[in-house]
Design an enzyme around this catalytic site. Sequence first.
Site, PDB file in Angstrom:
ATOM      1  N   CYS A 146     -12.105  -6.479   2.170  1.00 37.26           N
ATOM      2  CA  CYS A 146     -11.661  -5.106   2.378  1.00 37.26           C
ATOM      3  C   CYS A 146     -11.445  -4.884   3.858  1.00 37.26           C
ATOM      4  O   CYS A 146     -11.810  -5.710   4.679  1.00 37.26           O
ATOM      5  CB  CYS A 146     -12.595  -4.096   1.743  1.00 37.26           C
ATOM      6  SG  CYS A 146     -14.116  -3.895   2.618  1.00 37.26           S
ATOM      7  N   THR A 187       0.855  -1.189   0.000  1.00 41.04           N
ATOM      8  CA  THR A 187       0.000   0.000   0.000  1.00 41.04           C
ATOM      9  C   THR A 187       0.892   1.241   0.000  1.00 41.04           C
ATOM     10  O   THR A 187       0.669   2.186  -0.782  1.00 41.04           O
ATOM     11  CB  THR A 187      -0.932  -0.007   1.236  1.00 41.04           C
ATOM     12  OG1 THR A 187      -1.779  -1.153   1.128  1.00 41.04           O
ATOM     13  CG2 THR A 187      -1.768   1.259   1.313  1.00 41.04           C
ATOM     14  N   SER A 193       5.003  -7.114  -1.314  1.00 44.35           N
ATOM     15  CA  SER A 193       4.548  -7.162   0.078  1.00 44.35           C
ATOM     16  C   SER A 193       5.003  -8.475   0.696  1.00 44.35           C
ATOM     17  O   SER A 193       4.797  -9.543   0.115  1.00 44.35           O
ATOM     18  CB  SER A 193       3.023  -7.072   0.095  1.00 44.35           C
ATOM     19  OG  SER A 193       2.546  -7.219   1.395  1.00 44.35           O
ATOM     20  N   ASN A 215      -5.153 -10.161  -7.860  1.00 41.91           N
ATOM     21  CA  ASN A 215      -5.353 -10.831  -6.574  1.00 41.91           C
ATOM     22  C   ASN A 215      -6.655 -11.622  -6.496  1.00 41.91           C
ATOM     23  O   ASN A 215      -6.766 -12.561  -5.731  1.00 41.91           O
ATOM     24  CB  ASN A 215      -5.300  -9.816  -5.420  1.00 41.91           C
ATOM     25  CG  ASN A 215      -6.090  -8.562  -5.696  1.00 41.91           C
ATOM     26  OD1 ASN A 215      -5.908  -7.919  -6.730  1.00 41.91           O
ATOM     27  ND2 ASN A 215      -6.986  -8.212  -4.798  1.00 41.91           N
ATOM     28  N   GLN A 242       1.041 -10.162  -6.007  1.00 44.05           N
ATOM     29  CA  GLN A 242       0.463 -11.506  -6.121  1.00 44.05           C
ATOM     30  C   GLN A 242       1.235 -12.382  -7.104  1.00 44.05           C
ATOM     31  O   GLN A 242       0.821 -13.515  -7.365  1.00 44.05           O
ATOM     32  CB  GLN A 242      -1.007 -11.405  -6.549  1.00 44.05           C
ATOM     33  CG  GLN A 242      -1.890 -10.681  -5.537  1.00 44.05           C
ATOM     34  CD  GLN A 242      -2.147 -11.477  -4.258  1.00 44.05           C
ATOM     35  OE1 GLN A 242      -1.841 -12.674  -4.187  1.00 44.05           O
ATOM     36  NE2 GLN A 242      -2.682 -10.826  -3.250  1.00 44.05           N
ATOM     37  N   HIS A 280       3.931 -10.127   3.419  1.00 47.06           N
ATOM     38  CA  HIS A 280       2.996 -11.097   4.033  1.00 47.06           C
ATOM     39  C   HIS A 280       2.251 -11.958   3.025  1.00 47.06           C
ATOM     40  O   HIS A 280       1.547 -12.888   3.403  1.00 47.06           O
ATOM     41  CB  HIS A 280       2.024 -10.386   4.986  1.00 47.06           C
ATOM     42  CG  HIS A 280       0.978  -9.530   4.375  1.00 47.06           C
ATOM     43  ND1 HIS A 280      -0.333  -9.936   4.261  1.00 47.06           N
ATOM     44  CD2 HIS A 280       1.016  -8.275   3.861  1.00 47.06           C
ATOM     45  CE1 HIS A 280      -1.049  -8.959   3.720  1.00 47.06           C
ATOM     46  NE2 HIS A 280      -0.255  -7.934   3.461  1.00 47.06           N
ATOM     47  N   THR A 308      13.024   4.651  10.994  1.00 48.36           N
ATOM     48  CA  THR A 308      13.921   3.581  11.442  1.00 48.36           C
ATOM     49  C   THR A 308      13.536   2.269  10.773  1.00 48.36           C
ATOM     50  O   THR A 308      12.359   1.903  10.754  1.00 48.36           O
ATOM     51  CB  THR A 308      13.816   3.437  12.983  1.00 48.36           C
ATOM     52  OG1 THR A 308      14.122   4.709  13.552  1.00 48.36           O
ATOM     53  CG2 THR A 308      14.758   2.373  13.509  1.00 48.36           C
TER      54      THR A 308
HETATM   55  N1  PMP Z   1      -1.660  -5.032  -4.087  1.00 49.03           N
HETATM   56  C1  PMP Z   1      -2.243  -6.241  -4.167  1.00 49.03           C
HETATM   57  C2  PMP Z   1      -2.451  -6.851  -5.516  1.00 49.03           C
HETATM   58  C3  PMP Z   1      -2.648  -6.902  -3.007  1.00 49.03           C
HETATM   59  O1  PMP Z   1      -3.224  -8.109  -3.104  1.00 49.03           O
HETATM   60  C4  PMP Z   1      -2.433  -6.283  -1.756  1.00 49.03           C
HETATM   61  C5  PMP Z   1      -2.883  -6.939  -0.469  1.00 49.03           C
HETATM   62  N2  PMP Z   1      -4.250  -7.252  -0.424  1.00 49.03           N
HETATM   63  C6  PMP Z   1      -1.820  -5.018  -1.730  1.00 49.03           C
HETATM   64  C7  PMP Z   1      -1.450  -4.426  -2.918  1.00 49.03           C
HETATM   65  C8  PMP Z   1      -1.566  -4.291  -0.433  1.00 49.03           C
HETATM   66  O2  PMP Z   1      -0.446  -4.840   0.225  1.00 49.03           O
HETATM   67  P1  PMP Z   1      -0.110  -4.525   1.733  1.00 49.03           P
HETATM   68  O3  PMP Z   1      -1.007  -5.388   2.554  1.00 49.03           O
HETATM   69  O4  PMP Z   1       1.327  -4.906   1.883  1.00 49.03           O
HETATM   70  O5  PMP Z   1      -0.312  -3.090   1.972  1.00 49.03           O
END
Ligand code: PMP
Length: 370
Positions: free
Chosen positions: A310, A72, A188, A140, A168, A190, A226
Amino acid sequence: MSKHIYLDYNATAPIRPEVAEAVAHAMKQPHNASSVHRYGQEGRKLVEDARTKVATLVNVPPAQVIFNSGATEGNNTVLQHFKEERILVSAIEHPSVLEAAPNAEQIPVTKDGIVDLSALEKLLQAEPKTGLVSVMLVNNETGATQPIRDVSNLLKKYGALLHCDAVQAAGKIPIDITELGIDFLTLSSHKIGGPQGVGALMLGLCGITPTLLSGGGQEKTARAGTENVAGISGFGMAAELAIKDLPAYQKMDALRDLLESKLPKGTVIHSSDSPRVAGTSLFSLPDASSETLLMALDLEGIAISNGSACSSGTIKTSHVLQAMGASDKEASSALRVSMGWDTKEADIDGFLKALEKIMNRIEEKKAAHA
Ligand code: PMP
């Protein structure tokens, strides 16, 4: 209740045990990677080791990796840098792209969820000149892989730069930022079994470094604050494992095909005619509502989503399915199964059994009311 089954990797992947260990290890010491003392030096080493590993994921020199808080932030950093210029975004981008560029013009997609290249070219031909185009590598919701090399070839003709949200795609398909002609790429942690709240913006060859946060000069002044040493270290470990496990992930197309072959009659599978990553399936069941199904599945111990989770946890109609021209009925009955590093055939079997039980119950209720 049956055993818990997690099939919502595209929302967030379970953290890998090796990653949890790396994070815990890094958290044990007061690592400020900018400090001169030994703890600072250790922190710096953890960050730089992770930078090399994350760089390898997209084949970019480590110096072109800027760590941040996630995609994000990465997406906002790039799109806001171009806010005075004309921006084009695909209609199926993540909200962190769409909302970061509210005045952008949208590039339509085909009914299979693939960016429409001829519509893109028409937009590029129009005045004023386009500064930035944002097209994701993998969607996604549908898992559809976008023709990024064709997009970048087209952009070269018109002198526009390319931002690619590759969140993704990481760990699912090989990524080479140079070969794909990408100027700005976001990742990202996670989504690949790393910790939440950490990600990276990777720079291609255009020589521009978009910056959102200024302050203490970290990340060579590209991203102040940091460094999240423990998170970055976990991200590095997750990237290393994602590269190693890429062939195993790609074999999950067999599980996806198995799943899709056993869905109830009349189910519509979205983007099934497009190139797709192996472990994502978005489908609409006949005469059912996503909301009811998601809740019923949760009670059976199964975690999936409707594709457009969401932040508030509410269920929204998918803008992706809308852009693909799906009917309202299809959009309101969509379910997404997404798999990853710990998914097994037993998980798919368990999901199918639970779904069958729920669908039978719905049928019985309908028959009773008929
Ligand atoms: N872009 C895509 C295609 C995603 O699937 C996501 C997470 N749902 C994000 C951006 C946002 O990533 P983050 O959770 O690291 O802010």
